[in-house]
Design a protein around this motif. Structure first.
Motif, PDB file in Angstrom:
ATOM      1  N   PHE A 221       0.856  -1.185   0.000  1.00  0.00           N
ATOM      2  CA  PHE A 221       0.000   0.000   0.000  1.00  0.00           C
ATOM      3  C   PHE A 221       0.889   1.231   0.000  1.00  0.00           C
ATOM      4  O   PHE A 221       1.591   1.514   0.969  1.00  0.00           O
ATOM      5  CB  PHE A 221      -0.934   0.031   1.208  1.00  0.00           C
ATOM      6  N   ALA A 222       0.877   1.952  -1.120  1.00  0.00           N
ATOM      7  CA  ALA A 222       1.605   3.210  -1.238  1.00  0.00           C
ATOM      8  C   ALA A 222       0.599   4.345  -1.087  1.00  0.00           C
ATOM      9  O   ALA A 222      -0.485   4.298  -1.676  1.00  0.00           O
ATOM     10  CB  ALA A 222       2.315   3.298  -2.583  1.00  0.00           C
ATOM     11  N   GLU A 223       0.955   5.359  -0.329  1.00  0.00           N
ATOM     12  CA  GLU A 223      -0.016   6.396   0.011  1.00  0.00           C
ATOM     13  C   GLU A 223      -0.302   7.387  -1.115  1.00  0.00           C
ATOM     14  O   GLU A 223      -1.129   8.282  -0.947  1.00  0.00           O
ATOM     15  CB  GLU A 223       0.429   7.136   1.275  1.00  0.00           C
ATOM     16  N   ASN A 224       0.367   7.222  -2.254  1.00  0.00           N
ATOM     17  CA  ASN A 224      -0.070   7.935  -3.461  1.00  0.00           C
ATOM     18  C   ASN A 224       0.317   7.124  -4.693  1.00  0.00           C
ATOM     19  O   ASN A 224       1.082   6.148  -4.612  1.00  0.00           O
ATOM     20  CB  ASN A 224       0.473   9.373  -3.519  1.00  0.00           C
ATOM     21  N   ASP A 225      -0.219   7.507  -5.834  1.00  0.00           N
ATOM     22  CA  ASP A 225       0.008   6.746  -7.066  1.00  0.00           C
ATOM     23  C   ASP A 225       1.444   6.838  -7.557  1.00  0.00           C
ATOM     24  O   ASP A 225       1.963   5.893  -8.163  1.00  0.00           O
ATOM     25  CB  ASP A 225      -0.933   7.232  -8.171  1.00  0.00           C
ATOM     26  N   GLU A 226       2.078   7.984  -7.347  1.00  0.00           N
ATOM     27  CA  GLU A 226       3.463   8.121  -7.781  1.00  0.00           C
ATOM     28  C   GLU A 226       4.324   7.035  -7.132  1.00  0.00           C
ATOM     29  O   GLU A 226       5.122   6.369  -7.793  1.00  0.00           O
ATOM     30  CB  GLU A 226       3.997   9.511  -7.412  1.00  0.00           C
ATOM     31  N   MET A 227       4.173   6.848  -5.834  1.00  0.00           N
ATOM     32  CA  MET A 227       4.963   5.836  -5.131  1.00  0.00           C
ATOM     33  C   MET A 227       4.512   4.430  -5.511  1.00  0.00           C
ATOM     34  O   MET A 227       5.333   3.510  -5.612  1.00  0.00           O
ATOM     35  CB  MET A 227       4.879   6.057  -3.624  1.00  0.00           C
ATOM     36  N   ALA A 228       3.218   4.250  -5.733  1.00  0.00           N
ATOM     37  CA  ALA A 228       2.719   2.934  -6.153  1.00  0.00           C
ATOM     38  C   ALA A 228       3.313   2.540  -7.498  1.00  0.00           C
ATOM     39  O   ALA A 228       3.735   1.391  -7.701  1.00  0.00           O
ATOM     40  CB  ALA A 228       1.197   2.955  -6.232  1.00  0.00           C
ATOM     41  N   MET A 229       3.385   3.488  -8.422  1.00  0.00           N
ATOM     42  CA  MET A 229       3.954   3.197  -9.737  1.00  0.00           C
ATOM     43  C   MET A 229       5.458   2.956  -9.646  1.00  0.00           C
ATOM     44  O   MET A 229       6.025   2.165 -10.406  1.00  0.00           O
ATOM     45  CB  MET A 229       3.643   4.337 -10.706  1.00  0.00           C
ATOM     46  N   GLY A 230       6.114   3.620  -8.706  1.00  0.00           N
ATOM     47  CA  GLY A 230       7.533   3.362  -8.472  1.00  0.00           C
ATOM     48  C   GLY A 230       7.761   1.960  -7.938  1.00  0.00           C
ATOM     49  O   GLY A 230       8.680   1.248  -8.368  1.00  0.00           O
ATOM     50  N   ALA A 231       6.905   1.541  -6.993  1.00  0.00           N
ATOM     51  CA  ALA A 231       6.997   0.184  -6.442  1.00  0.00           C
ATOM     52  C   ALA A 231       6.752  -0.853  -7.532  1.00  0.00           C
ATOM     53  O   ALA A 231       7.466  -1.863  -7.628  1.00  0.00           O
ATOM     54  CB  ALA A 231       5.979   0.020  -5.314  1.00  0.00           C
ATOM     55  N   LEU A 232       5.752  -0.595  -8.363  1.00  0.00           N
ATOM     56  CA  LEU A 232       5.426  -1.516  -9.456  1.00  0.00           C
ATOM     57  C   LEU A 232       6.596  -1.632 -10.436  1.00  0.00           C
ATOM     58  O   LEU A 232       6.941  -2.737 -10.884  1.00  0.00           O
ATOM     59  CB  LEU A 232       4.173  -1.020 -10.181  1.00  0.00           C
ATOM     60  N   ALA A 233       7.222  -0.515 -10.751  1.00  0.00           N
ATOM     61  CA  ALA A 233       8.367  -0.528 -11.669  1.00  0.00           C
ATOM     62  C   ALA A 233       9.512  -1.354 -11.106  1.00  0.00           C
ATOM     63  O   ALA A 233      10.174  -2.110 -11.832  1.00  0.00           O
ATOM     64  CB  ALA A 233       8.829   0.902 -11.946  1.00  0.00           C
ATOM     65  N   ALA A 234       9.756  -1.230  -9.801  1.00  0.00           N
ATOM     66  CA  ALA A 234      10.830  -2.005  -9.166  1.00  0.00           C
ATOM     67  C   ALA A 234      10.581  -3.501  -9.326  1.00  0.00           C
ATOM     68  O   ALA A 234      11.501  -4.267  -9.638  1.00  0.00           O
ATOM     69  CB  ALA A 234      10.923  -1.638  -7.686  1.00  0.00           C
ATOM     70  N   LEU A 235       9.346  -3.920  -9.137  1.00  0.00           N
ATOM     71  CA  LEU A 235       9.001  -5.339  -9.230  1.00  0.00           C
ATOM     72  C   LEU A 235       9.086  -5.845 -10.667  1.00  0.00           C
ATOM     73  O   LEU A 235       9.615  -6.929 -10.935  1.00  0.00           O
ATOM     74  CB  LEU A 235       7.593  -5.556  -8.675  1.00  0.00           C
TER      75      LEU A 235
END
Length: 326
Positions: A221-235
């Protein structure tokens, strides 16, 4: 001849004075808009909408970018006040730091906050998404999809900015309100895993902590989409173990950014290497309502409020893959 020159001089002076008064009458009064950052697409949208909306008002909008720094926000507000605006709209960096907002109150100007509140609730009012309620909707959708029964949901949390109103409320809605139903798997205290709302920082966080923590999670759970998309890119860019995590693990964001919604639209059980959920806020409506509020306050000419009790909730939508939790 001297008399003629004297008369012409008087006419010239009168004409010059008349031009000066005319120019002053045509100049627009201003409203200062102090944003936490314009680097984030969510807030750059807010700025661009306000710039377009300015044409529909009789005011000039002056924008200030606080670059997610509380001290710069205070400095921006001080600078804004020297330009003698008629009102000030602030998107606070930190809910706990209202020093800049208090300066607006002391200057006897209408203060309205947008997207985030000051904890002290100073000013005329605030136009925000109910972050706590909406984050709770994300939690409910994830647990319904995962269907874990009596098992706790294992969560890896990526937070925004310490003290930020939105960060506090999103954490409360997804984590604090469900302590008996979740387990934070962050190697260190997840409550303090702040990545400043930034995509690259969240990406690095997931890359660094995958083997020790992230791999054990059911959901990021990322508290905004920018961080969520960063997490997704890492994976997606990682090794096989990181890519395989996406076959069962979920990544969830918040804000409703365009690329986040596009990713969610591609999510299926077979193509699960995409974002799973987000909350689509309405920054366009928020900033317009804040502007309208300031203009109405100025038009009504009533005594200014120093504090308010309740914010104005702006509608938001849960964005999810088609067919999920129907």
């Amino acid at each position: 001849m001297k008399r003629l020159l004297s008369v012409l001089g008087i006419v010239a002076i009168s004409s010059s004075a008349g031009s000066s008064v005319m120019a002053c009458g045509n100049s627009k009064d201003s409203i200062a808009i102090v944003l936490s950052t314009t680097a984030n697409p969510y807030f750059s949208t807010m700025k661009s909408v306000a710039e377009a909306y300015e044409k529909e008002t009789s005011y000039q909008f002056k924008f200030y970018d606080s670059q997610d720094k509380s001290d710069l926000e205070t400095s921006n507000i001080e600078n804004a006040l020297t330009a003698q605006p008629k009102g000030v709209i602030v998107n606070p960096v930190n809910a706990e730091n209202s020093s800049g907002g208090k300066k607006v109150i002391d200057a006897n100007l209408p203060l309205v906050t947008v997207d985030r509140e000051f904890d002290s609730k100073i000013g005329e009012g605030s136009f925000v998404t109910d972050n706590k309620v909406e984050a709770g909707k994300l939690f409910d959708a994830v647990t319904k999809y995962k269907n874990l029964g009596d098992q706790k949901l294992k969560v890896y949390i990526i937070r925004g900015v310490s003290g930020a109103d939105a960060s506090n409320k999103r954490y409360a809605g997804f984590v604090s309100d469900h302590q008996d139903k979740i387990e934070l798997v962050n190697a260190t205290n997840g409550e303090s895993n702040f990545q400043n709302w930034e995509r690259d920082k969240a990406k690095n966080d997931v890359q660094t902590n995958f083997t020790t923590a992230v791999k054990n999670a059911d959901v990021i759970f990322a508290e905004n989409d920018e961080m969520a998309m960063g997490a997704l890119a890492a994976l997606k860019e990682g090794d096989d173990s990181m890519k395989n995590w996406l076959k069962t693990g979920l990544v969830v964001g918040f804000d409703g950014n365009t690329d986040a919604k596009e990713s969610i639209s591609k999510w299926t059980n077979e193509t699960s290497d995409n974002l799973f959920l987000t909350i689509e806020q309405n920054p366009s409506l928020m900033i317009k309502q804040a502007i309208d509020s300031v203009i109405k306050i100025l038009k009504d000419g009533k005594e200014l409020a120093k504090k308010y009790e309740n914010y104005t909730a702006v509608s938001a939508n849960l964005i999810k893959p088609q067919g999920i939790n129907e």
